[in-house]
Scaffold this active site. Structure first.
Site, short mmCIF file in Angstrom:
data_model
loop_
_atom_site.label_atom_id
_atom_site.label_comp_id
_atom_site.label_asym_id
_atom_site.label_seq_id
_atom_site.Cartn_x
_atom_site.Cartn_y
_atom_site.Cartn_z
N GLU A 1 0.79 -1.24 0.00
CA GLU A 1 0.00 0.00 0.00
C GLU A 1 0.82 1.30 0.00
O GLU A 1 0.66 2.13 0.89
CB GLU A 1 -0.98 0.01 1.19
N GLU B 1 -5.81 -8.29 -0.29
CA GLU B 1 -6.51 -8.00 0.96
C GLU B 1 -7.97 -7.73 0.69
O GLU B 1 -8.30 -6.99 -0.24
CB GLU B 1 -5.92 -6.75 1.66
#
Ligand code: NAG
Ligand code: NAG
Ligand code: NAG
Ligand code: NAG
Length: 528
Positions: A291, A396
């Site tokens: 991320e 995720e």
């Protein structure tokens, strides 16, 4: 007399049996033969074989847990990273289940056989909502991430974190993951497993051996591994799970370039280590940076860093693993035509409805519909090089339908669901309730209830929401649920979801997929 004699004889026989069986199971150092991961325990090694000046990570007498480690001292390193703890032989003949090839056979095309995996998140990289028990301090102390936790604990950090490493994820975890019909595990870890810099309080190196042992446990159960560097020097996103909440110091700010180089150095060492033959079959995915917040960072700078990192990793001999890079929250369509020169690379997008004020407000029907229609379309478009990057996976996602879980938003910050989110930045505060009712009936009480209190219709929703997501993400290169287990957030725990029946007992046998008609289920639409 005869009765007493018989009783005495029986007692004697039992006593002998106990002594004999004790002897057979006694500390027989060779009992691990045929099982590469059993050691004889500390009693099997000579304390004088450990040099006096050996650091803790090379001294098993200092380890909180010695299970599954080779305890024979060695100072050998590869990529300047210790091999201590590993057994010399390995066995790649296991498959996760009857639908997947053993580790020593190629997996094949991920577009045809998508990965079905789970993250062991909140383990080697802490996250407050996953293990709130590690963050039970007075709010005014500002303990919100691994950095502030270890800064406060000082020399006690090692004890606290190693106990967590040794207990939160164990061999049983991987056994249960394989039994659930999953075939991949994403293992988040942070750069301080490899290196710390300056006066950082992070616990240096201890997580490294736990990472290595977990890969061996994956091997034992036929699970392939997605290595995920979750925290990078300087922090790539400023979120707690990068290690340090606050400003982004990676590729940004005064130390941005230095942290970019440090991150490349970390990958240089990691990829030298993981280029060893023992990792060829098991490391299926190699993640560069979890991320990176590309909505704030310079996009060309991140792309250039990504190319550099990919080059280093391939140059060091990691040839087979798919190199994974994050979508950076740019939106998938922005990736069309980018980074096309990278061989065997994949774009990683994380899909959640609860961090978006327009999606968290969906009622149950709308959430399932969005998980099918919205995410199928995004995945299909992203897989197509004409409309997106190409190979895409979802490393995720969860079943969370609210952001009520304690510590999910920053400690003490409120949430979107009840319109109490204070971020410190008025432009991202959420001050009107964002549950489907959008009024003062929005309540976190039911959302935070224990799984044992879930109603049948809520369970039906959770299961369909999960299966809809699996179905959409399997239009790409597959998925990894976030996370295997939590202390108290059941909508984020695969293990708790399995126990409650809101996830399929076998990930490859599902009741629902998005290809057929999506039922209209009024009973799923209730809002808290
Ligand atoms: C344990 O580690 C030592 C040192 O690296 C190595 O020589 C030995 O072969 C290992 N033992 C086993 C059973 O793999
Ligand atoms: C980038 O770095 C500067 C200087 O340290 C800092 O003020 C800023 O907040 C950082 N940007 C982000 C998005 O964190
Ligand atoms: C931790 O990070 C998550 C994910 O970005 C975020 O939602 C949450 O607010 C953070 N929590 C804390 C305690 O900082
Ligand atoms: C859920 O939302 C849809 C779309 O707005 C609406 O048609 C449906 O009536 C809603 N369900 C409930 C129970 O409010």
């Amino acid at each position: 007399m005869i009765g007493v004699g018989i009783v005495l004889a029986i007692i004697l026989i039992i006593a002998i049996a106990v002594v004999v069986s004790k002897k057979n199971s006694g500390d027989d150092g060779d009992s691990g033969e045929g099982n590469e991961m059993e050691s004889g325990g500390l009693s099997s090694i000579d304390p004088t074989s450990i040099p006096k000046d050996a650091p803790n990570w090379l001294n098993p007498f200092k380890w909180a847990d010695t299970t599954g480690f080779n305890l024979t001292y060695t100072a050998q390193t590869v990529g300047d990273l210790p091999v201590m703890g590993l057994f010399s032989k390995w066995d790649d003949s296991k498959s996760a289940n009857e639908h997947t090839p053993p580790l020593d056979k190629p997996w094949g095309d991920y577009a045809k056989r998508p990965a079905r995996g789970v993250n062991v998140g909140g383990w080697l990289s802490l996250e407050p909502f996953i293990t709130p028990s590690l963050f039970e301090y007075d709010r005014r102390m500002g303990i919100v991430d691994e950095y502030t936790l270890c800064a406060y604990l000082g020399s006690r950090c090692e004890g606290v974190l190693e106990k967590h490493y040794a207990t939160f994820i164990t061999e049983d975890t991987f056994k249960e993951i394989a039994a659930a019909g999953l075939d991949h595990v994403r293992i988040p870890f942070s750069y301080w497993a490899v290196q710390t810099y300056d006066d950082e309080p992070y616990l240096f190196r201890t997580s490294w051996r736990y990472l290595l042992r977990s890969i061996e446990w994956c091997r034992k159960y036929g699970l392939r591994v997605n290595l995920d560097l979750h925290g990078l020097p300087g922090s790539q996103n400023g979120w707690n799970h990068s290690g340090r909440l606050g400003a982004i110091g990676w590729l940004n700010g005064t130390d941005g370039d230095r942290n970019a180089q440090r991150s490349l150095d970390v990958h240089d060492r990691l990829s030298k280590f993981f280029a060893q033959p023992r990792y060829k079959n098991i490391i299926s995915h190699y993640g560069l940076a979890n991320e990176p917040k590309m909505t704030e960072l310079s996009v060309p700078t991140v792309l250039q860093w990504t190319e550099n990192a990919h080059k280093i990793i391939r140059g060091n001999g990691v040839k087979d693993a798919i190199v994974v890079f994050g979508d950076g929250f740019r939106g998938l369509t922005k990736w069309q035509g980018e980074l096309q020169g990278l061989d065997r690379a994949a774009l990683d997008v994380h899909q959640y409805v609860i961090f978006n004020t327009n999606q968290i407000v969906f009622n149950h029907s709308e959430k399932v519909r969005y998980a099918c229609a919205g995410w199928t379309e995004q995945t299909v478009d992203s897989m197509n090089r004409g409309t997106g990057y190409g190979p895409t996976l979802v490393a995720e996602w969860s079943q969370a339908d609210t952001d009520c879980t304690r510590h999910l938003t920053n400690v003490g910050n409120g949430n979107r669901w009840t319109g109490t989110l204070k971020t410190g930045d008025p432009s991202t505060d959420v001050t009107t309730p964002r549950c489907p009712l959008m009024d003062n009936r929005c309540d976190c009480g039911p959302a935070n209830a224990d799984a044992s209190e879930w109603t049948q219709s809520y369970k039906k929703f959770l299961r369909m929401f999960a299966e809809a997501q699996m179905s959409s993400f399997e239009k790409g290169w597959g998925w990894f649920y976030w996370v295997w287990d939590t202390e108290s957030a059941p909508q984020w725990s695969y293990k708790k979801g399995l126990a409650a029946g809101v996830l399929p007992a076998k990930a490859y046998e599902r009741d629902f997929n998005c290809d057929g008609p999506i039922p209209s289920f009024s009973d799923l639409s209730e809002a808290f």
